[in-house]
Design a protein around this motif. Structure first.
Motif, short mmCIF file in Angstrom:
data_model
loop_
_atom_site.label_atom_id
_atom_site.label_comp_id
_atom_site.label_asym_id
_atom_site.label_seq_id
_atom_site.Cartn_x
_atom_site.Cartn_y
_atom_site.Cartn_z
N TYR A 58 1.64 11.54 3.13
CA TYR A 58 1.87 11.36 4.57
C TYR A 58 2.13 9.91 4.96
O TYR A 58 2.61 9.65 6.07
N THR A 59 1.82 8.97 4.09
CA THR A 59 2.08 7.57 4.41
C THR A 59 3.54 7.20 4.24
O THR A 59 3.95 6.12 4.68
N LEU B 121 0.83 -1.21 0.00
CA LEU B 121 0.00 0.00 0.00
C LEU B 121 0.86 1.26 0.00
O LEU B 121 0.50 2.28 -0.59
N ARG B 122 2.02 1.18 0.64
CA ARG B 122 2.92 2.33 0.70
C ARG B 122 3.45 2.67 -0.70
O ARG B 122 3.56 3.84 -1.07
N CYS C 239 1.92 1.94 -3.50
CA CYS C 239 0.77 2.49 -4.24
C CYS C 239 0.53 3.95 -3.87
O CYS C 239 0.24 4.79 -4.73
N SER C 240 0.66 4.25 -2.58
CA SER C 240 0.48 5.63 -2.12
C SER C 240 1.55 6.54 -2.72
O SER C 240 1.28 7.71 -3.05
N CYS D 196 -1.77 10.73 0.73
CA CYS D 196 -0.91 9.62 0.33
C CYS D 196 0.55 9.93 0.63
O CYS D 196 1.33 9.04 1.00
N THR E 27 -6.19 14.03 -1.75
CA THR E 27 -5.83 12.61 -1.76
C THR E 27 -4.34 12.43 -1.98
O THR E 27 -3.69 11.61 -1.31
N LEU F 38 0.43 7.41 -6.20
CA LEU F 38 -0.70 8.35 -6.18
C LEU F 38 -0.24 9.75 -5.78
O LEU F 38 -0.65 10.74 -6.38
N ALA F 39 0.61 9.84 -4.75
CA ALA F 39 1.10 11.15 -4.30
C ALA F 39 1.89 11.84 -5.40
O ALA F 39 1.88 13.07 -5.52
#
Length: 483
Positions: free
Chosen positions: A397-398, A289-290, A292-293, A395, A391, A296-297
């Protein structure tokens, strides 16, 4: 014509080791303390020097001055050692340079006669106690964080790595600051060439003061023209110990509550210190997920701007209708919306970081919720653009490492501009330029994109019992992690 740096003066202070020269070095220093002592049957005149605030006055009085005043012997270097037996650390002083260095490092200097002196450690206990990490919060890990005192930090490292093979080599950097930098490695494990390369870079630093993290990072990594970090920094002693045990070289800088690890790579900045404290299946899913984030970011604002301006046929009809209806009263173009929202998001983030904690949270809430909602209601911005930028920000921030997240913020702007100017072709071009830039980076000779540069995939969290080998790119002398 650029001026050349003035040559390093060795030694910094020359001349005879006597009262006049010692007091001349610290002339005008309000914290410089001197005391005249008459010792022994021959009424020998002895001078005791120290820096107030760096030493304990009671220890000097009880363990240095009192034995000198009560002795019945004529004092020289050898007899003075026998008289002052209470000090844990005693060091000879051969020249004026050494005397000045000892004084500013928490020693008191006892001048027996010209060119005859001794230094005794009497450091004060005034320092910040060990506390919990403030940035790298932990749930299941250790709760001890580095402080500004280097000897406290080395003791924390020793408690996590009790092996006698742990090597702590000290170097002094900075002409004026005289900052103690400790190079940490494990003998028989860390690549000696890597340790030597780090030490040579430290020796090549010629500045007046190494007082800030930026000075450490830029001078040691060579000041590469990149936004991406070239060193790992951590405030957690357990993470630092784990990095040293993996084969990296650690740096501890006196005055900074941080530890530095190098070399490093792209994948290291997507690993959280908390990953080692969780179940390997859960952590692997979180790492996926990181990544993927991260995408996206980096890509979401630019992709939204490109599709909205140049590729409307890619948007589903229902979604396109909603976007068009929400934008009917908006006075700005999509490109202006995205850029303004990205800038506003960065301003809010900086305001939240630099204000006091409670006030910073209030500013973030007011700016993010109240102002954002009011701007949508007033038809100044469209809801779709606000959702996309928010969004992308969430993202970002992850990402566990703040320096790495800051680099992604810069490239997010570049990709958004590419999307505004040339659509998806612009987004793709800027993204490819970023990948080429990353591929060109090396940290202490190791490619930044390892293992992707070798055709591999970013590693997920393995079961600890199956981590038989250390990372091969670190070229450790002992590649086995388990026996």
């Amino acid at each position: 014509m650029a001026s050349k740096p003035h040559p390093r003066q060795e030694p910094a202070y020359s001349g005879a080791l006597n009262r006049a020269n010692i007091e001349g070095i610290f002339a005008g220093a309000a914290d410089f303390q001197k005391r005249r002592v008459i010792a022994g049957p021959m009424k020998q005149e002895i001078w005791v020097y120290s820096i107030d605030g760096l030493v304990s006055g009671s220890e000097i009085s009880d363990y240095v001055v009192k034995p000198l005043m009560l002795t019945d012997r004529v004092l020289d270097k050898e007899t003075a050692k026998d008289v002052i037996i209470y000090s844990v650390v005693e060091s000879p002083v051969e020249d004026l340079d050494t005397a000045a260095s000892k004084l500013v490092n928490g020693f008191c200097v006892v001048l027996l006669e010209e060119n005859c002196a001794l230094a005794f450690e009497a450091k004060t206990d005034e320092k910040r106690s060990i506390s919990q990490p403030e940035v790298e919060n932990t749930i299941k890990g250790a709760k001890d964080a580095f402080t500004e005192t280097i000897r406290t930090n080395t003791s924390l490292l020793r408690r996590h790595l009790r092996t006698p093979e742990l090597r702590l080599e000290e170097q002094i950097v900075g002409r004026k600051s005289l900052t103690n930098v400790t190079v940490c490695s494990v003998a028989g494990l860390t690549d000696p060439k890597l340790v030597e390369a780090v030490k040579q870079r430290l020796e090549g630093i010629d500045i007046d003061g190494m007082l800030t993290p930026a000075a450490v990072e830029e001078y040691i990594t060579g000041g590469r023209k990149t936004a991406f970090p070239m060193m790992i920094y951590t405030e957690r002693a357990d993470r630092f110990a784990w990095g040293v045990l993996a084969g990296r070289v650690g740096l501890l800088v006196d005055g900074l509550p941080l530890g530095y690890l190098l070399p490093c790579g792209f994948k290291d900045f997507l690993q959280s210190p908390e990953d080692r404290g969780g179940n390997y299946m859960v952590v692997s899913a979180i790492k996926f997920l990181r990544y993927c984030s991260l995408l996206l970011a980096l890509l979401l604002p630019g992709f939204f701007a490109a599709v909205s301006l140049y590729h409307q046929e890619m948007i589903p009809a229902a979604f396109l209708k909603a976007i068009v209806e929400s934008r009917q009263a908006v006075p700005f173009s999509v490109g202006a919306e995205v850029l303004l929202l990205l800038i506003a998001f960065e301003l809010l983030q900086e305001a939240g970081l630099h204000l006091p904690q409670n006030l910073g949270q209030a500013v973030s809430i007011i700016g993010g919720l109240v102002v954002g909602s009011a701007a949508v209601d007033a038809s100044l911005i469209s809801p779709a653009a606000l959702i996309v930028v928010a969004t992308a920000g969430v993202c970002g921030y992850t990402l566990p490492e703040r320096d790495f997240a800051d680099a992604i913020r810069i490239w997010r702007f570049a990709i958004a501009l590419g999307g505004l100017l040339a659509g998806l072709a612009g987004v793709t071009l800027v993204f490819i330029l970023m990948v080429i830039h990353l591929g060109d980076l090396k940290s202490m000779g190791i490619p930044y994109l390892v293992p992707m540069a070798e055709g591999g995939l970013p590693p997920l969290r393995k079961r600890l019992s199956r981590e038989k080998r250390r990372e091969k790119e670190l070229r450790t002398l002992d590649s086995r992690n388990q026996r």
